[in-house]
Write a protein that holds these residues in place. Structure first.
Motif, PDB file in Angstrom:
ATOM      1  N   ALA A 140      67.256-114.555  -8.290  1.00 52.44           N
ATOM      2  CA  ALA A 140      66.204-115.476  -8.741  1.00 52.44           C
ATOM      3  C   ALA A 140      65.367-115.971  -7.564  1.00 52.44           C
ATOM      4  CB  ALA A 140      66.830-116.658  -9.481  1.00 52.44           C
ATOM      5  N   ASN A 141      66.031-116.286  -6.452  1.00 52.01           N
ATOM      6  CA  ASN A 141      65.298-116.748  -5.269  1.00 52.01           C
ATOM      7  C   ASN A 141      64.349-115.675  -4.745  1.00 52.01           C
ATOM      8  OD1 ASN A 141      66.318-119.380  -5.058  1.00 52.01           O
ATOM      9  ND2 ASN A 141      68.189-118.651  -4.069  1.00 52.01           N
ATOM     10  N   ILE A 142      64.816-114.428  -4.734  1.00 52.49           N
ATOM     11  CA  ILE A 142      63.958-113.331  -4.282  1.00 52.49           C
ATOM     12  C   ILE A 142      62.812-113.128  -5.264  1.00 52.49           C
ATOM     13  CG2 ILE A 142      63.844-110.855  -3.792  1.00 52.49           C
ATOM     14  CD1 ILE A 142      66.803-111.018  -2.957  1.00 52.49           C
ATOM     15  N   ALA A 143      63.124-113.241  -6.561  1.00 48.84           N
ATOM     16  CA  ALA A 143      62.092-113.043  -7.584  1.00 48.84           C
ATOM     17  C   ALA A 143      60.968-114.060  -7.435  1.00 48.84           C
ATOM     18  CB  ALA A 143      62.713-113.129  -8.976  1.00 48.84           C
ATOM     19  N   ILE A 144      61.316-115.310  -7.161  1.00 49.76           N
ATOM     20  CA  ILE A 144      60.291-116.345  -6.996  1.00 49.76           C
ATOM     21  C   ILE A 144      59.392-116.014  -5.808  1.00 49.76           C
ATOM     22  CG2 ILE A 144      59.909-118.754  -6.338  1.00 49.76           C
ATOM     23  CD1 ILE A 144      62.424-119.460  -7.919  1.00 49.76           C
ATOM     24  N   GLU A 145      60.021-115.590  -4.705  1.00 52.76           N
ATOM     25  CA  GLU A 145      59.253-115.306  -3.491  1.00 52.76           C
ATOM     26  C   GLU A 145      58.419-114.037  -3.624  1.00 52.76           C
ATOM     27  OE1 GLU A 145      60.049-114.552   1.297  1.00 52.76           O
ATOM     28  OE2 GLU A 145      61.642-115.339   0.022  1.00 52.76           O
ATOM     29  N   GLU A 147      57.857-112.137  -6.628  1.00 51.89           N
ATOM     30  CA  GLU A 147      57.140-111.906  -7.883  1.00 51.89           C
ATOM     31  C   GLU A 147      56.337-113.124  -8.342  1.00 51.89           C
ATOM     32  OE1 GLU A 147      57.517-108.900  -9.065  1.00 51.89           O
ATOM     33  OE2 GLU A 147      59.338-108.201  -8.047  1.00 51.89           O
ATOM     34  N   GLY A 148      56.710-114.288  -7.839  1.00 53.61           N
ATOM     35  CA  GLY A 148      56.013-115.496  -8.243  1.00 53.61           C
ATOM     36  C   GLY A 148      56.513-116.099  -9.536  1.00 53.61           C
ATOM     37  N   ILE A 150      60.168-116.127 -12.518  1.00 53.64           N
ATOM     38  CA  ILE A 150      61.499-115.658 -12.899  1.00 53.64           C
ATOM     39  C   ILE A 150      61.466-115.226 -14.358  1.00 53.64           C
ATOM     40  CG2 ILE A 150      63.911-116.305 -13.257  1.00 53.64           C
ATOM     41  CD1 ILE A 150      63.648-118.304 -11.026  1.00 53.64           C
ATOM     42  N   THR A 151      61.771-113.969 -14.595  1.00 54.98           N
ATOM     43  CA  THR A 151      61.934-113.435 -15.944  1.00 54.98           C
ATOM     44  C   THR A 151      63.182-112.559 -15.916  1.00 54.98           C
ATOM     45  OG1 THR A 151      60.700-111.377 -15.537  1.00 54.98           O
ATOM     46  CG2 THR A 151      59.412-113.324 -16.213  1.00 54.98           C
ATOM     47  N   PRO A 152      63.723-112.175 -17.072  1.00 56.98           N
ATOM     48  CA  PRO A 152      64.858-111.259 -17.053  1.00 56.98           C
ATOM     49  C   PRO A 152      64.553-109.985 -16.253  1.00 56.98           C
ATOM     50  CG  PRO A 152      64.671-112.212 -19.224  1.00 56.98           C
ATOM     51  CD  PRO A 152      63.463-112.676 -18.443  1.00 56.98           C
ATOM     52  N   ALA A 153      63.333-109.505 -16.359  1.00 51.20           N
ATOM     53  CA  ALA A 153      62.968-108.275 -15.659  1.00 51.20           C
ATOM     54  C   ALA A 153      62.946-108.466 -14.149  1.00 51.20           C
ATOM     55  CB  ALA A 153      61.599-107.782 -16.137  1.00 51.20           C
ATOM     56  N   THR A 154      62.421-109.609 -13.677  1.00 55.80           N
ATOM     57  CA  THR A 154      62.351-109.809 -12.228  1.00 55.80           C
ATOM     58  C   THR A 154      63.723-110.093 -11.634  1.00 55.80           C
ATOM     59  OG1 THR A 154      61.796-112.171 -12.500  1.00 55.80           O
ATOM     60  CG2 THR A 154      59.965-110.617 -12.286  1.00 55.80           C
ATOM     61  N   ILE A 155      64.593-110.769 -12.386  1.00 58.49           N
ATOM     62  CA  ILE A 155      65.955-110.979 -11.893  1.00 58.49           C
ATOM     63  C   ILE A 155      66.693-109.652 -11.799  1.00 58.49           C
ATOM     64  CG2 ILE A 155      68.229-111.937 -12.492  1.00 58.49           C
ATOM     65  CD1 ILE A 155      66.821-114.416 -13.496  1.00 58.49           C
ATOM     66  N   ARG A 156      66.633-108.854 -12.855  1.00 53.29           N
ATOM     67  CA  ARG A 156      67.312-107.546 -12.844  1.00 53.29           C
ATOM     68  C   ARG A 156      66.840-106.691 -11.664  1.00 53.29           C
ATOM     69  NH1 ARG A 156      70.083-104.537 -16.429  1.00 53.29           N
ATOM     70  NH2 ARG A 156      69.741-106.060 -18.082  1.00 53.29           N
ATOM     71  N   LYS A 157      65.568-106.774 -11.378  1.00 52.19           N
ATOM     72  CA  LYS A 157      64.972-105.980 -10.305  1.00 52.19           C
ATOM     73  C   LYS A 157      65.537-106.331  -8.940  1.00 52.19           C
ATOM     74  CE  LYS A 157      60.315-104.959  -8.504  1.00 52.19           C
ATOM     75  NZ  LYS A 157      58.873-105.280  -8.688  1.00 52.19           N
ATOM     76  N   HIS A 158      66.076-107.546  -8.791  1.00 48.45           N
ATOM     77  CA  HIS A 158      66.529-108.008  -7.480  1.00 48.45           C
ATOM     78  C   HIS A 158      68.033-108.302  -7.415  1.00 48.45           C
ATOM     79  CE1 HIS A 158      62.456-108.097  -5.974  1.00 48.45           C
ATOM     80  NE2 HIS A 158      62.077-108.760  -7.057  1.00 48.45           N
ATOM     81  N   LEU A 159      68.787-107.769  -8.385  1.00 53.06           N
ATOM     82  CA  LEU A 159      70.239-107.865  -8.295  1.00 53.06           C
ATOM     83  C   LEU A 159      70.728-107.034  -7.111  1.00 53.06           C
ATOM     84  CD1 LEU A 159      71.214-107.378 -12.065  1.00 53.06           C
ATOM     85  CD2 LEU A 159      71.260-109.532 -10.787  1.00 53.06           C
ATOM     86  N   TYR A 160      71.974-107.249  -6.685  1.00 58.84           N
ATOM     87  CA  TYR A 160      72.546-106.398  -5.643  1.00 58.84           C
ATOM     88  C   TYR A 160      72.532-104.948  -6.149  1.00 58.84           C
ATOM     89  CZ  TYR A 160      74.721-110.903  -4.236  1.00 58.84           C
ATOM     90  OH  TYR A 160      74.956-112.203  -3.881  1.00 58.84           O
ATOM     91  N   HIS A 161      71.993-104.059  -5.362  1.00 55.93           N
ATOM     92  CA  HIS A 161      71.876-102.646  -5.755  1.00 55.93           C
ATOM     93  C   HIS A 161      71.408-102.541  -7.213  1.00 55.93           C
ATOM     94  CE1 HIS A 161      73.215-100.509  -2.203  1.00 55.93           C
ATOM     95  NE2 HIS A 161      74.227-101.332  -2.072  1.00 55.93           N
ATOM     96  N   PRO A 162      70.153-102.878  -7.474  1.00 59.09           N
ATOM     97  CA  PRO A 162      69.645-102.912  -8.856  1.00 59.09           C
ATOM     98  C   PRO A 162      69.687-101.573  -9.574  1.00 59.09           C
ATOM     99  CG  PRO A 162      67.849-103.080  -7.265  1.00 59.09           C
ATOM    100  CD  PRO A 162      69.115-103.251  -6.492  1.00 59.09           C
ATOM    101  N   GLU A 163      69.887-100.483  -8.841  1.00 57.20           N
ATOM    102  CA  GLU A 163      69.982 -99.169  -9.491  1.00 57.20           C
ATOM    103  C   GLU A 163      71.276 -99.013 -10.286  1.00 57.20           C
ATOM    104  OE1 GLU A 163      71.829 -98.455  -5.368  1.00 57.20           O
ATOM    105  OE2 GLU A 163      70.316 -99.745  -6.307  1.00 57.20           O
TER     106      GLU A 163
END
Length: 223
Positions: A140-145, A147-148, A150-163
């Motif tokens: 979430a912290n990375i998503a805010i910085e 992406e501007g 927080i959405t489910p998509a932006t959180i998922r994108k920045h999980l540990y090893h999002p792949e």
């Protein structure tokens, strides 16, 4: 219905050691051998991802001698494990926070991932110094910085090893029936299975048993 991601909460190393009149460290040593056995079995079964919950952020609260042993065991075994995995076309990934982990082990973990980065078979993930709430907070912290918002998509994108995909099945050993913060985001629609046996007692045949149980489930995803 194919199982793409199997999660295993590796619980019961210490209790297995106690019941066998062995020191705690022997339980962790045996647990590591069990991981190697299960990774090989998962690879033979064609499971794309298998993730082991091996050390949580809460585990730092254990006796210092036990924690020190676990860290030293990881330091001495991780590269050998990576080399063995690479020989079997298995990729290794570490998911967790670097906080509190000594720089030597962090560097070795990065080298281990590098050794297996071109492998195309099963991916074996290790949740080490991992907390499910912390992973979501970090994302979430990375998503805010980045992406501007927080959405489910932006959180998922920045999980540990999002792949790494969502979990299909979570197995916990030792008779305990709780998730303990394991991959909270990816476990949202996972099936759960609880085994009475301690983690060091798991065998390669258990992977086939888990697959058969998974195939018997009816996953509806809320529909």
């Amino acid at each position: 219905m194919n199982l793409k991601h199997l999660g295993i909460i590796a619980d019961g190393n210490r209790r297995w050691a106690k019941e066998n009149n062995l020191p705690k460290i022997e339980g962790h040593k045996r647990g590591l051998k069990t991981i190697e056995t299960l990774v090989e079995a998962a690879a033979r079964a064609g499971i794309p991802y298998v993730t082991f919950y091996v050390f949580s952020t809460e585990n730092w609260g254990r006796e210092k001698s036990e924690v020190d042993y676990i860290m030293k065991l990881a330091e001495t075994k991780i590269l050998k494990m990576a080399e063995k995995m690479a020989a079997n076309n298995v990729k290794l990934l570490i998911l967790g926070s670097r906080g509190k982990v000594n720089p030597t082990l962090t560097s070795l973990a990065e080298k281990a991932e590098k050794i297996t980065e071109d492998c195309t078979g099963t991916t074996a993930c290790f949740c080490f110094n991992y907390g499910g709430e912390q992973e979501i907070a970090d994302a979430a912290n990375i998503a805010i910085e980045a992406e501007g918002e927080i959405t489910p998509a932006t959180i998922r994108k920045h999980l540990y090893h999002p792949e790494v995909p969502d979990l299909d099945m979570v197995v916990r050993t030792s008779g305990e029936e709780r998730i303990s913060g394991f991959m909270l985001w990816r476990a949202a629609y996972a099936e759960f299975m609880f085994l009475e046996k301690y983690f060091p007692e798991m065998e390669a045949a258990d992977i086939q048993m888990i697959l058969e149980e998974y195939e018997s489930r009816n996953r509806r995803f809320g529909k």
